[in-house]
Design a protein around this motif. Sequence first.
Motif, PDB file in Angstrom:
ATOM      1  N   THR A 297      53.604  37.061  22.274  1.00 60.26           N
ATOM      2  CA  THR A 297      54.121  38.519  22.565  1.00 60.26           C
ATOM      3  C   THR A 297      54.429  38.835  23.815  1.00 60.26           C
ATOM      4  O   THR A 297      53.636  38.276  24.779  1.00 60.26           O
ATOM      5  N   ILE A 298      55.291  39.711  24.332  1.00 58.47           N
ATOM      6  CA  ILE A 298      55.626  40.142  25.711  1.00 58.47           C
ATOM      7  C   ILE A 298      54.407  40.642  26.353  1.00 58.47           C
ATOM      8  O   ILE A 298      53.697  40.534  27.399  1.00 58.47           O
TER       9      ILE A 298
ATOM     10  N   TYR B 246      46.630  36.198  13.988  1.00 50.74           N
ATOM     11  CA  TYR B 246      46.674  36.264  15.413  1.00 50.74           C
ATOM     12  C   TYR B 246      47.305  35.209  16.033  1.00 50.74           C
ATOM     13  O   TYR B 246      47.431  34.987  17.300  1.00 50.74           O
ATOM     14  N   ALA B 247      47.672  34.373  15.414  1.00 54.64           N
ATOM     15  CA  ALA B 247      48.316  33.001  15.911  1.00 54.64           C
ATOM     16  C   ALA B 247      49.773  33.469  16.704  1.00 54.64           C
ATOM     17  O   ALA B 247      50.055  32.777  17.567  1.00 54.64           O
TER      18      ALA B 247
ATOM     19  N   GLY C   1      60.586  41.090  22.275  1.00 49.77           N
ATOM     20  CA  GLY C   1      59.545  42.039  22.512  1.00 49.77           C
ATOM     21  C   GLY C   1      59.827  42.990  23.699  1.00 49.77           C
ATOM     22  O   GLY C   1      59.659  44.097  23.721  1.00 49.77           O
ATOM     23  N   LEU C   2      60.558  42.185  24.817  1.00 55.12           N
ATOM     24  CA  LEU C   2      60.544  43.046  26.074  1.00 55.12           C
ATOM     25  C   LEU C   2      61.770  44.084  25.834  1.00 55.12           C
ATOM     26  O   LEU C   2      61.767  45.106  26.071  1.00 55.12           O
ATOM     27  N   ALA C   3      62.861  43.720  24.887  1.00 54.02           N
ATOM     28  CA  ALA C   3      63.940  44.607  24.741  1.00 54.02           C
ATOM     29  C   ALA C   3      63.439  45.631  23.776  1.00 54.02           C
ATOM     30  O   ALA C   3      63.881  46.846  24.041  1.00 54.02           O
TER      31      ALA C   3
ATOM     32  N   ASN D 131      60.894  28.918  20.936  1.00 51.56           N
ATOM     33  CA  ASN D 131      59.612  29.874  20.463  1.00 51.56           C
ATOM     34  C   ASN D 131      58.809  30.558  21.529  1.00 51.56           C
ATOM     35  O   ASN D 131      58.199  31.399  21.272  1.00 51.56           O
ATOM     36  N   LEU D 132      58.708  29.819  22.750  1.00 52.58           N
ATOM     37  CA  LEU D 132      58.359  30.397  23.911  1.00 52.58           C
ATOM     38  C   LEU D 132      59.001  31.696  24.312  1.00 52.58           C
ATOM     39  O   LEU D 132      58.470  32.679  24.949  1.00 52.58           O
ATOM     40  N   ILE D 133      60.437  31.246  24.716  1.00 56.86           N
ATOM     41  CA  ILE D 133      61.088  32.627  25.396  1.00 56.86           C
ATOM     42  C   ILE D 133      61.556  33.484  24.370  1.00 56.86           C
ATOM     43  O   ILE D 133      61.646  34.776  24.596  1.00 56.86           O
TER      44      ILE D 133
END
Length: 815
Positions: free
Chosen positions: A572-573, A566-567, A641-643, A633-635
């Motif tokens: 995830t979006i 779960y790391a 995931g959004l796409a 890594n953050l963006i």
Amino acid sequence: MARLVSHGKFLLDGAQKFYLRGVSYGPFAPNSRGERYPEPDRAAADFALMKKLGANVIRLYVPPPPWMVEEAQKAGLRMMLGIPWPFHMAFLDSADMMREIRDAIRKTVLETRQFGETIAAYSIGNEIRSDIVRWHGPRAVSNFLAELRDLGKQIDPGALFTYSNYPSAEYLDLSFLDFISFNVYLHREEDFRRYLTHLMGQTGELPLVLSETGMDTIREGDQHQAELLAWQCRAAFELGLSGFIVFAFTDEWHTGGAEITDWAFGLTRRDRSPKLAFDAIGKVFGENLPPPLTTAPKASVVVAAYNAAATLGECLASIRELNYPDYETIVVDDGSTDSTSEIANQVGVRTIRVEHNGLAAARNTGVEAASGEVIAFIDADARADRDWLYHLIETITRRDAAAASGPNFAPDPHSARAAAMAAAPGLPREVRAGDDRLAQLCGCNMAITKAALLKVGGFDPMFTNAGDDVDLSWRLEASTETLAYAPGAVVIHERRATLAAYLRQQRGYGTGEGLLYRKYPLRTADGNGMYAGPSWIGSLFGGARVYYGEFGRGLFQTVYSAGNSYAELPLTIQWIGLSLIFLILGAANRLLGVLGAGGVALSMLAAAGSAASAPIPREHSGPLARIYLWIVNLIGPALRGLARERVKWRFEPAEAGADPNGPVELHDQIEFRTSAGAALIDSATLLVAIRDALVRRGLAVAETDGFQSYDLQVVVPPMIRVPINALRTDAGIAVLWRTRAAPQHALVAAAVMFVLLAAGFSLGAGIVGMVFAALAVGLLAITRARRIPAIINACAPEVAGALGISVGKRQEDET
């Protein structure tokens, strides 16, 4: 003779690849000077015999006296110099022993650094016992070896440092070395090749040298030794290893204070008379490496290029230098608006210019134009290693595989930003399914037989930016074809130069993953992602496990995944979106605001943890690179995931004339008929055509695996399923469908709603808002499901036209 350097997956002597062709030497009974080597005259004669063998490296287990290094220089031989210390003892439990080990490294490097290029490498250890590693812990042992390597580098920065590992401690992290050495004794060719392929993958971007292998002629005989070493040597270089060292040059061997007479591993006997293996090894050592192919089918190298003027020249220059006897190069210009075509024409390769229809369509154009039996694909922003095509085709022909793919590495970074982008998440790569098999090819570095491509229908033009290689891999796998791993087939693939370019790439990958979901909606979470990206729906406790074996004596102690962790969830979006919703609802409920802030904080911490642990070269691993990588890594994963979710949740409009919001028919049916006298259409062909038509309109459609009650099933997240079945009739084939809720998903949704409602009474308006949001999602799914009958009806004429049949409403049989 220049100093060797480690670059990418290979060792270099100047600009040329250097292959270690080696033999081990000693230790011997002390000579008249007390040195554990023969007298100088004997050593000089041995070195002359090694040159006759074709060797260029001597592996030593104890440091040599200066006169011996000078004799090696005269003979044109380099030395891989071992530094002995008590590998078999619990050395980390003794501060004195650790100090003595450091002193041994320091003393040996100080005394021999004057010989420069004659020292091919220093080996800072040899086969630390697996039970010792298990006792101290692999991290502690790796850290100590890294300390020894750093100590040597401080004294001689230009020297190469290695460590000779063995299968029983394979899991040791040795990524800090200049190249990896392994002692491997496997006498079945299939096992030998498979294990070396596995090791090539495990060593990543570092060169791999087989630092010991051999056979005892007392028990096995001279003939068997010669046969074994001949195919082992050839196999190692065919796979892409950087060196092959035979144990040993001579049967004369003295260790542990005693002369060893019960083993005879030498290529020569004690009197230095050659055995049969001497000539067998000499034949391979004397060839150009890697060894010539026994069969070399014509190959076509296809480069699909779109606005690639900045990188195409270097790509084609690398292809022009390939070590392969019969190949052509085809550039498909996918409607570029820059000088891509002009650059390709200047180089003199065949150039085909087409309208801009996307990556898969461009690759299909290259396939149609190719005359080779095997078609290799490389991206326009990648550079092929000289032996890239050799290793791909050698793997395909030897394994009788449909396709092969190798690794792609980033170029050497010249700035902190470039180093960060090379370590960014979500980059393209091949995905292994075993030691020498693949689950997914990587489009920037793959070769496929033309017969296999035609068998599965080529690339799917639906994939315009990414995902075509994964889709092709899964279709080849479904047709029982072998996808082979070719670890020696290396390309250098440019990473995105800016954050904006990287985010555009990730958005394209996310779109590709969304399209993959449409075609394969019921694949497992792990298998559904492009390049097998980690799924946040995984096991609660992730990480890795080491197989030690009973009493810690397993022969092949490797690392196995313990499942997903779960790391990755906070990146995830879904997590980020929900955290932002909680923040907004925090205006009505303070607790929700705290939860939202905590969620955002966890996302930032997860990105920071990924950035901190990412492998970045030491010279660029400062705060600037880590901060840049933290942002990436953050963006990056969230945008990808959004796409992906946008594609998964979007329907394309139905054909004109169809009412997508018309009344829902829970039971509906269409009949496909053939004309009088024509052969009946095959139901499998019809279902494939229906599936393709529905997928093009944005529906996610799963095929049966033979254990399901449906032939096809439309999947509408989160809980709507539309099974489609084919039924043979007198006139043709009837296609029936019905809309229903998936029971397990409906139960989960009901349970979630119950929990939210219960919590709403105690937490107030914020949770009530969440309940309404959940209801909105459910209504959206129902609304989407209402459109499916209209879309199926709209697809029917198209399918019928493509197959040359008629279509109409099925008339119920009269009974």
